[in-house]
Design a protein around this motif. Structure first.
Motif, mmCIF file in Angstrom:
data_model
loop_
_atom_site.group_PDB
_atom_site.id
_atom_site.type_symbol
_atom_site.label_atom_id
_atom_site.label_comp_id
_atom_site.label_asym_id
_atom_site.label_seq_id
_atom_site.Cartn_x
_atom_site.Cartn_y
_atom_site.Cartn_z
ATOM 1 N N LEU A 1 -14.546 -6.169 0.441
ATOM 2 C CA LEU A 1 -13.113 -6.099 0.468
ATOM 3 C C LEU A 1 -12.394 -6.510 -0.641
ATOM 4 O O LEU A 1 -12.975 -7.359 -1.592
ATOM 5 N N GLN A 2 -11.395 -5.631 -1.129
ATOM 6 C CA GLN A 2 -10.760 -5.824 -2.628
ATOM 7 C C GLN A 2 -10.211 -7.333 -2.476
ATOM 8 O O GLN A 2 -9.684 -7.689 -1.507
ATOM 9 N N PRO A 3 -10.220 -7.949 -3.558
ATOM 10 C CA PRO A 3 -9.588 -9.404 -3.854
ATOM 11 C C PRO A 3 -8.154 -9.399 -3.980
ATOM 12 O O PRO A 3 -7.773 -9.956 -4.938
ATOM 13 N N SER B 1 -7.551 9.495 -5.323
ATOM 14 C CA SER B 1 -9.163 8.705 -4.939
ATOM 15 C C SER B 1 -9.256 7.528 -5.958
ATOM 16 O O SER B 1 -9.152 7.651 -7.260
ATOM 17 N N TYR B 2 -9.818 6.451 -5.447
ATOM 18 C CA TYR B 2 -9.813 5.205 -6.232
ATOM 19 C C TYR B 2 -11.084 4.349 -5.868
ATOM 20 O O TYR B 2 -11.029 4.200 -4.515
ATOM 21 N N SER B 3 -11.878 4.035 -6.771
ATOM 22 C CA SER B 3 -13.105 3.367 -6.342
ATOM 23 C C SER B 3 -13.453 3.450 -4.935
ATOM 24 O O SER B 3 -14.036 2.914 -4.021
ATOM 25 N N GLY B 4 -13.813 5.101 -4.814
ATOM 26 C CA GLY B 4 -14.540 5.297 -3.402
ATOM 27 C C GLY B 4 -13.557 5.463 -2.327
ATOM 28 O O GLY B 4 -14.238 5.691 -1.356
ATOM 29 N N GLN C 1 -6.929 -16.799 -6.995
ATOM 30 C CA GLN C 1 -8.347 -16.046 -6.720
ATOM 31 C C GLN C 1 -8.384 -14.648 -6.717
ATOM 32 O O GLN C 1 -9.224 -13.943 -6.826
ATOM 33 N N ASP C 2 -7.245 -14.193 -6.469
ATOM 34 C CA ASP C 2 -7.079 -12.735 -6.407
ATOM 35 C C ASP C 2 -7.057 -12.119 -7.570
ATOM 36 O O ASP C 2 -6.463 -12.652 -8.538
ATOM 37 N N SER C 3 -7.296 -11.001 -7.932
ATOM 38 C CA SER C 3 -7.768 -10.469 -9.014
ATOM 39 C C SER C 3 -8.003 -8.869 -9.166
ATOM 40 O O SER C 3 -8.097 -8.244 -8.037
ATOM 41 N N MET C 4 -8.175 -8.236 -10.354
ATOM 42 C CA MET C 4 -8.525 -6.800 -10.433
ATOM 43 C C MET C 4 -9.474 -6.815 -11.735
ATOM 44 O O MET C 4 -9.216 -7.257 -12.680
ATOM 45 N N GLY C 5 -10.672 -6.330 -11.301
ATOM 46 C CA GLY C 5 -11.803 -6.135 -12.505
ATOM 47 C C GLY C 5 -11.524 -5.155 -13.650
ATOM 48 O O GLY C 5 -10.295 -4.351 -13.604
ATOM 49 N N TRP C 6 -12.214 -5.307 -14.622
ATOM 50 C CA TRP C 6 -12.088 -4.112 -15.682
ATOM 51 C C TRP C 6 -12.337 -2.970 -15.243
ATOM 52 O O TRP C 6 -13.182 -2.534 -14.464
ATOM 53 N N HIS C 7 -11.253 -1.988 -15.473
ATOM 54 C CA HIS C 7 -11.130 -0.699 -15.348
ATOM 55 C C HIS C 7 -10.364 0.272 -16.263
ATOM 56 O O HIS C 7 -9.557 -0.656 -16.947
ATOM 57 N N PRO D 1 -11.502 -1.993 1.908
ATOM 58 C CA PRO D 1 -12.722 -2.356 1.369
ATOM 59 C C PRO D 1 -12.935 -1.210 0.138
ATOM 60 O O PRO D 1 -12.488 -0.054 0.205
ATOM 61 N N ILE D 2 -13.776 -1.627 -0.597
ATOM 62 C CA ILE D 2 -14.259 -0.764 -1.809
ATOM 63 C C ILE D 2 -16.010 -0.816 -1.909
ATOM 64 O O ILE D 2 -16.400 -1.805 -1.364
ATOM 65 N N LYS D 3 -16.414 0.414 -2.715
ATOM 66 C CA LYS D 3 -17.806 0.218 -2.798
ATOM 67 C C LYS D 3 -18.210 -0.449 -4.066
ATOM 68 O O LYS D 3 -17.657 -0.211 -5.186
ATOM 69 N N MET D 4 -19.095 -1.310 -3.999
ATOM 70 C CA MET D 4 -19.600 -2.107 -5.152
ATOM 71 C C MET D 4 -21.050 -2.200 -4.994
ATOM 72 O O MET D 4 -21.640 -2.766 -4.093
#
Ligand SMILES: O=C(O)CCC(=O)C(=O)O
Ligand SMILES: [Mn+2]
Length: 204
Positions: free
Chosen positions: A61-63, A77-80, A119-125, A52-55
């Motif tokens: 849940l991460q995709p 530490s990564y995305s909370g 459908q699995d992905s990683m957003g801009w970062h 899980p990550i905080k959005m």
């Protein structure tokens, strides 16, 4: 503004950024046989989890599936979320040793991502966590289905570079890249098989 320079660009290295950072791509870094073997090993033997990550204050849940390996005592530490690494497997050590001469650093950690389908992905970062130091060197190895990898200028979001990261490829990000460029793996509606990516990092 610093122009990108490639003092020791080998024939097979393709520079990707016009300025403010260095990203080089090496499409056929591992042989197809090595790549197939690594892919199978990594699918079976890595302790994959869907974290899980905080959005926007919510837990989702991460995709994709992830795992974190590295030298002991280097938490991250990564995305909370804070992750404790598992010890490198033999295959991860082999891959790490294979890319280190080109990267010019000794990597201490690896974040693994398993994209089960399009459908699995990683957003801009940006890979700019303080543990990675001022100018992070990120060594990115891909196995399995080819996926688009995009780099976007942080100040001018109309400036986007897209490259297909193929089976057995190696992408190196270094210099000021993480200050000025963000990156992502977008979703795709094309039928797409599974893909594994490993980003090797140096935790300072
Ligand atoms: O899957 C990829 O190629 C990118 C992964 C990535 O950006 C990361 O792990 O920080
Ligand atoms: Mn990244």
């Amino acid at each position: 503004m610093q122009q990108t320079l490639f003092a020791q660009t080998a024939d097979k290295e393709i520079p990707l950024l016009p300025f403010n950072g260095e990203v080089v791509y090496n499409e056929h870094f591992f042989t197809p046989a090595e790549s197939d073997a690594y892919f199978t090993h990594l699918v079976d033997d890595i302790a994959w989890k869907q974290e899980p990550i905080k959005m926007f204050g919510r837990s989702v849940l991460q995709p994709r599936l992830t795992a974190w390996y590295g030298n002991s005592g280097k938490s991250y530490s990564y995305s909370g979320i804070t992750m404790q690494p598992l010890p490198f497997t033999d295959a991860l050590l082999q891959i790490k040793q294979h890319i280190e001469p080109l990267a010019g650093v000794v990597f201490t950690s690896a974040l693994l991502n398993y994209y089960r389908n399009g459908q699995d992905s990683m957003g801009w970062h940006r890979d700019n966590e303080k543990e990675l130091g001022r100018n992070p060197v990120i060594g990115s190895v891909s196995f399995g289905a080819a996926r688009s990898f995009q780099l976007r200028n942080y100040a001018d979001k109309s400036l986007v570079k897209t490259i297909s990261l193929t089976h057995g490829s190696f992408l190196l990000m270094r210099g000021e890249t993480q200050h000025y460029w963000e990156h992502r793996i977008p979703k795709t509606s094309q039928p797409t098989g599974p893909r594994i990516n490993i980003t090797f990092r140096v935790i300072v």
